[in-house]
Design a protein around this motif. Structure first.
Motif, PDB file in Angstrom:
ATOM      1  N   ASP A 223      31.037  40.210  35.697  1.00 64.27           N
ATOM      2  CA  ASP A 223      29.882  40.159  34.800  1.00 64.27           C
ATOM      3  C   ASP A 223      28.926  41.292  35.169  1.00 64.27           C
ATOM      4  N   GLU A 224      27.774  41.358  34.511  1.00 65.30           N
ATOM      5  CA  GLU A 224      26.857  42.477  34.760  1.00 65.30           C
ATOM      6  C   GLU A 224      26.235  42.462  36.153  1.00 65.30           C
ATOM      7  N   LYS A 225      26.262  41.337  36.835  1.00 69.43           N
ATOM      8  CA  LYS A 225      25.705  41.242  38.183  1.00 69.43           C
ATOM      9  C   LYS A 225      26.711  41.627  39.268  1.00 69.43           C
ATOM     10  N   SER A 226      27.988  41.621  38.951  1.00 65.78           N
ATOM     11  CA  SER A 226      29.022  41.909  39.955  1.00 65.78           C
ATOM     12  C   SER A 226      29.255  43.417  40.071  1.00 65.78           C
ATOM     13  N   LYS A 227      29.967  43.799  41.114  1.00 69.33           N
ATOM     14  CA  LYS A 227      30.286  45.203  41.360  1.00 69.33           C
ATOM     15  C   LYS A 227      31.798  45.395  41.331  1.00 69.33           C
ATOM     16  N   SER A 228      32.212  46.579  40.928  1.00 65.92           N
ATOM     17  CA  SER A 228      33.639  46.898  40.995  1.00 65.92           C
ATOM     18  C   SER A 228      33.917  47.545  42.350  1.00 65.92           C
ATOM     19  N   PHE A 229      35.105  47.303  42.884  1.00 68.61           N
ATOM     20  CA  PHE A 229      35.539  47.886  44.140  1.00 68.61           C
ATOM     21  C   PHE A 229      36.955  48.410  43.964  1.00 68.61           C
ATOM     22  N   PRO A 230      37.302  49.516  44.609  1.00 69.82           N
ATOM     23  CA  PRO A 230      38.653  50.083  44.463  1.00 69.82           C
ATOM     24  C   PRO A 230      39.671  49.364  45.350  1.00 69.82           C
ATOM     25  N   ILE A 231      40.051  48.164  44.975  1.00 71.64           N
ATOM     26  CA  ILE A 231      40.971  47.367  45.792  1.00 71.64           C
ATOM     27  C   ILE A 231      42.389  47.893  45.630  1.00 71.64           C
TER      28      ILE A 231
END
Length: 84
Positions: A29-37
């Protein structure tokens, strides 16, 4: 964790609830962050296993053989360089 019977087991790890359909590296959602897993690491007892993440994969499944007993289970995600 407690293993009652020796055998082949599958353990699946996710970052987001299955129902969201969100990729491991994606934003829920807009509060979460993406990470390069890039992969996940799992330790159970003396075993340490690393499995790669599929492009746009939502989970990573580990297949392992376990013997009866009590074990500590840990899992975490890493990027391409091995950073947690």
């Amino acid at each position: 964790m407690q293993v009652e019977r020796a055998g082949q087991y599958e353990i699946t790890v996710r970052r987001w609830p299955k129902e969201t359909g969100t990729a491991l590296s994606g934003k829920y959602d807009e509060k979460s962050k993406s990470f390069p897993i890039a992969r996940a690491k799992l330790t159970i007892g003396e075993q340490e296993i690393i499995e790669s993440a599929a492009d746009q994969g939502q989970s990573i499944t580990f297949k392992l053989t376990l013997q009866p007993g009590r074990f500590q289970l840990k899992s975490w995600f890493q990027d391409q360089t091995g950073q947690d």
